[in-house]
Design an enzyme around this catalytic site. Structure first.
Site, short mmCIF file in Angstrom:
data_model
loop_
_atom_site.label_atom_id
_atom_site.label_comp_id
_atom_site.label_asym_id
_atom_site.label_seq_id
_atom_site.Cartn_x
_atom_site.Cartn_y
_atom_site.Cartn_z
N LYS A 1 -3.26 -1.25 9.74
CA LYS A 1 -2.41 -2.36 9.28
C LYS A 1 -1.18 -1.81 8.54
O LYS A 1 -0.06 -2.24 8.81
CB LYS A 1 -3.24 -3.27 8.36
N SER A 2 -1.39 -0.88 7.64
CA SER A 2 -0.26 -0.35 6.87
C SER A 2 0.79 0.27 7.79
O SER A 2 1.99 0.05 7.64
CB SER A 2 -0.74 0.73 5.90
N ASP B 1 -9.18 -0.44 -0.36
CA ASP B 1 -9.51 -1.62 0.45
C ASP B 1 -10.96 -1.63 0.92
O ASP B 1 -11.41 -2.60 1.53
CB ASP B 1 -8.59 -1.68 1.68
N GLY C 1 0.25 -9.27 1.35
CA GLY C 1 0.86 -8.70 0.15
C GLY C 1 1.76 -7.52 0.51
O GLY C 1 2.83 -7.34 -0.07
N LYS D 1 -6.38 -8.36 -5.39
CA LYS D 1 -6.22 -8.25 -3.94
C LYS D 1 -6.27 -9.66 -3.35
O LYS D 1 -6.04 -10.63 -4.06
CB LYS D 1 -7.31 -7.35 -3.37
N ARG E 1 -0.60 -13.82 -6.00
CA ARG E 1 -0.64 -12.38 -6.28
C ARG E 1 0.58 -11.91 -7.09
O ARG E 1 1.66 -12.47 -6.98
CB ARG E 1 -0.80 -11.63 -4.96
N ARG F 1 4.82 -0.89 8.82
CA ARG F 1 5.93 0.03 8.63
C ARG F 1 6.62 0.38 9.94
O ARG F 1 7.82 0.64 9.97
CB ARG F 1 5.42 1.29 7.92
N ARG G 1 -11.82 -9.18 -5.88
CA ARG G 1 -12.90 -8.62 -5.05
C ARG G 1 -14.11 -8.17 -5.85
O ARG G 1 -15.19 -8.03 -5.29
CB ARG G 1 -12.36 -7.47 -4.19
C1 S3P Z 1 -1.18 -1.13 1.27
C2 S3P Z 1 -1.44 -0.66 0.02
C3 S3P Z 1 -2.59 -1.07 -0.78
C4 S3P Z 1 -3.65 -1.77 0.06
C5 S3P Z 1 -3.07 -2.75 1.03
C6 S3P Z 1 -2.07 -2.07 1.96
C7 S3P Z 1 0.03 -0.67 1.98
O1 S3P Z 1 -2.16 -1.95 -1.78
O2 S3P Z 1 -4.58 -2.42 -0.76
O3 S3P Z 1 -4.08 -3.33 1.82
O4 S3P Z 1 0.11 -0.84 3.18
O5 S3P Z 1 0.90 -0.10 1.31
P1 S3P Z 1 -1.58 -1.38 -3.18
O6 S3P Z 1 -0.58 -0.38 -2.85
O7 S3P Z 1 -0.98 -2.55 -3.90
O8 S3P Z 1 -2.78 -0.85 -3.90
#
Ligand code: S3P
Length: 741
Positions: free
Chosen positions: A326-327, A620, A399, A647, A427, A331, A651
């Site tokens: 996902k991250s 996560d 988020g 989150k 959030r 990006r 959680r």
């Molecule tokens: C993420 C960073 C994490 C993670 C989120 C995805 C990202 O959050 O919990 O699911 O893609 O940069 P934080 O950086 O706020 O801890």
């Protein structure tokens, strides 16, 4: 609400398609004791009686109206005023008058002209259920079923009359919406009137061409589909356009400008504009229903209710690949959009979070093809090429999207607004707003530093050095993205290592990120060059299966192509320390990111004190790790994880509550939890609070449960793990999903 019938006697004035269908539906469903009809065309009137559409054919309009407690005007829009004049004296005290016309301001103007005001007992209406057919012969009692009816009551409308009118329409099978007169006319001008105008005009233009015979002879599906409505009643439509003049003119002007733009693009060989407009339109067309609810096309789960029903036990076996990270998916779209050239992405996560990001870039003028089985092609517009979106960018549950966008948009020349669903709206956003303000950004947050974010464009940003108070990859990435546009150097120091996909991917796009220990920095003003990206499977999604195969007996599962970035492997480190049997095979580097296949077999886990430095590396994965801890022998202690409370849900608390519902006791601390392993997981009902990772964690808990588990509010699993249910079934998890679409 009174029970049926809602009216004693309903008079329908005008027995065309709509009037006839309403009369027929009222009779069929017993929505009134009696339906009387009137029409100036004696043949149509007689036919309506003969076909049993009405109970009684009135000889005069006054006779129809006189004893009726609901009068429905279903006459051509431009006949309204004179008909109102004719019925005025005959109206019974307490009667409700409504209409079915396509334009509402003109109806209100006619009512005011005749009665001097809009009386409380006049309630304008409009069923959105026409067809190109007309006349009493086309009337159908089910015409309104599953269609919308819009009522536009004034503030002083008679509440009982409004309630009964609404109930009558609902009795025909319609869904009733209420809105203001002005809004109705704007919406209808765009969604109905303009398409009819274009259809009439197109057919007329082509019919006038010399080769018209050929045009019509060869007119295939597209022409036929597109022009069906040009067979509609010309008199009715001429009425509608003249009555809704101003709203229609506005939308025609808007459309003409856009059409001119397409004309110039074709003339100038500007394929980019064509592709951008067409791909945006294709996405919009495919996601009509989402658009209607005012949401991003792919990100509104809050109205879906999905429940997981889990049967206890099972073993986990097979060879699978979970969806893309996902991250990295977020990006890849962001940097691809900002790059010069075309970026191709494989393995993109078609989950609702990353799709929200994709849609937001389309809304900012970026042409994006796909996604098609994980393949996306992004036609980059360059660092300075984004266009102002037409409205707020809706980011659903994500988020990551909101925080990274905040950095990017703070540096754009245009204003923007970022919104999200109920969970995202709670959030914390100050963590990005404050350092961005220090760079010169102008950002308003909602109450308590939460969304929506309103970002003022046109600010010159300057680089800062920022010591992050929380270990957050989102905050770091936000500032690095803003740093691409800032004057000088922007540097961010993190208190503990967090995922570094932004840094790696920027390098992949040819943008240098200087790294020195815990500090990453960029110098503003550079460019990104398109590249190819192969997104590995998401270790955060794999985590559920790592735990599942560890806790279920006789399990043996292989997970392919899993992203093994050292800033993400906390779950493997923790599970291994707990005694898990995880074999790392074929480790390789693909596009700057380490990847491996993982083989997991059942193991007797034991509790541990989770090392605090692993917390950001497994941030996560804790909901799944808590399930592992329950199945382990001995005590597991988590500390230093207060971030888990902000989150998609809290959680720590939500997991503790869910476990308690299954008979498992835990001790919640401000920054963690203490779990005594070896407790029996009973059956029961668990609330996921719409948090995808909570839903999936309890799904795998069922492997060791002694009874069935019901998990509520699971629709958001689609934000990060589309296809979770099918894959779970395929590996032996006894899951059944109820609800959804
Ligand atoms: C993420 C960073 C994490 C993670 C989120 C995805 C990202 O959050 O919990 O699911 O893609 O940069 P934080 O950086 O706020 O801890």
């Amino acid at each position: 609400m009174s029970s049926q019938p809602f009216f004693r006697r309903v008079a329908v004035i005008g027995l065309g398609l709509i009037g006839g269908s309403l009369a027929s539906a009222v009779r069929k469903h017993g929505l009134a004791d009696e339906v009387v009809g009137f029409d100036t065309r004696p043949d149509e009137l007689a036919l309506a009686a003969e076909l049993g559409i009405i109970d009684e054919a009135a000889e005069t309009i006054e006779a129809a109206v006189r004893a009726s407690d609901l009068v429905v005007l279903a006459v051509p829009v431009r006949a309204t005023r004179s008909v109102l004049g004719e019925i005025r004296a005959a109206l019974k005290d307490g009667a409700i008058v409504t209409d079915v016309g396509s334009t509402k301001s003109s109806f209100v103007a006619d009512v005011e002209a005749v009665f001097g005001e809009l009386p409380a007992w006049v309630i304008p209406g409009h069923p959105i259920a026409g067809s190109e057919k007309s006349g009493i012969r086309a009337a159908r009692c089910d015409l309104f079923a599953n269609h919308k009816v819009i009522l536009t009551p004034a503030d002083n409308a008679d509440p009982s009359g409004l309630g009964r009118l609404q109930a009558l329409w609902e009795g025909t099978g319609a869904t009733v919406l209420t809105m203001s007169v002005g809004y109705h006319d704007e919406v209808l001008a765009a969604t109905s009137h303009l398409p009819h105008l274009i259809a009439f005009s197109l057919v007329d233009t082509l019919a006038g061409e010399d080769e018209n015979m050929d045009i019509f002879r060869y007119a295939a599906g597209g022409f036929r589909d597109f022009t069906r409505i040009a067979a509609s009643d010309p008199v009715m439509w001429h009425d509608i356009f003249l009555s809704n003049r101003d709203a229609v003119l506005r939308v025609i002007d808007h459309f003409s400008e856009d059409l001119d733009q397409l004309r110039s693009a074709i003339a100038g060989g500007d394929g980019g504009t064509l592709l951008r407009v067409f791909s945006r339109a294709k996405a919009a067309r495919e996601h009509f229903s989402k658009m209607l609810s005012g949401q991003a096309y792919v990100t509104n789960n809050s109205d879906k209710q999905v429940t997981f029903q889990m049967q206890p036990g099972g073993t986990v076996k097979g060879d699978i690949r979970v969806p893309g990270d996902k991250s990295m998916s977020h990006r890849s779209i962001m940097l691809g959009a900002l790059a010069e050239g075309t970026t191709e992405v494989k393995g993109f996560l078609e989950g609702e979070d990353s799709l929200a990001t994709l849609q937001a870039f389309r809304d900012m003028g970026v042409a994006i093809e796909g996604p098609d089985e994980g393949f996306v092609r992004i036609h980059g517009v360059g660092v300075k090429g984004l266009q102002a979106p037409r409205g707020p960018l809706y980011l659903g549950n994500s988020g990551t999207a909101m925080r990274l966008f905040a950095g990017l948009l703070a540096a754009q020349p245009f204003d923007s607004e970022l919104t999200g669903d109920a969970s995202l709206s709670k959030r914390p956003m100050r963590r990005v707003a404050e350092p961005l303000r220090a760079m010169g950004a102008v950002i308003d947050t909602g109450e308590g530093g939460r969304p929506p974010l309103k970002i003022r464009g046109g600010q010159a940003l300057s680089g800062i050095h920022y010591e992050m108070p929380v270990a957050s990859a989102q905050v770091k990435s936000c500032l690095l993205l803003a740093g691409l546009y800032a004057e000088g150097v922007t540097s961010v120091t993190e208190p503990a290592p967090t995922r570094d996909h932004t840094e790696r991917m920027l390098e992949g796009f040819g943008y240098h990120v200087h790294r020195d220990g815990a500090t990453a920095s960029v110098t503003g003003g550079g460019n990104l060059t398109a590249c190819e990206i192969d997104v590995p499977a998401d270790i955060s999604s794999a985590a559920f299966y790592l735990v599942a195969a560890s806790i279920a007996e006789d399990s043996d599962l292989t997970l392919r192509h899993v992203g093994m970035n050292p800033t993400r492997v906390g779950v493997i480190n923790v599970l291994t320390q707990m005694g898990a049997d995880i074999e790392i095979m074929n480790d390789r580097v693909i596009g700057g990111e380490p990847v491996a296949d993982l083989r997991v077999r059942s193991a007797q886990l034991h509790g541990i004190d989770i090392p605090e430095e692993q917390v950001p590396l497994a941030i996560d994965e804790f909901p799944a790790l808590f399930i592992a801890a329950v199945c382990a022998t001995g005590r597991t202690v988590l500390r230093g994880a207060e971030e888990l409370r902000v989150k998609e849900s809290d959680r720590i608390q939500v997991m503790a509550d869910g476990l308690a519902a299954l008979g498992v006791e835990t001790t919640v601390t401000p920054d963690g939890i203490i779990i005594e392993g070896g407790q029996e997981i009973g059956g029961g009902t668990v609330e996921s609070h719409g948090d995808h990772r909570i839903s999936m964690s309890f799904a795998i808990a069922s492997l060791r449960a002694s009874g069935p588990i019901q998990i509520n509010d699971c629709a958001n699993v689609a934000t990060s793990f589309p296809g979770f249910v099918d894959l779970a079934l395929q590996t032996g998890i006894r899951i059944h999903a109820e609800g959804g679409h």
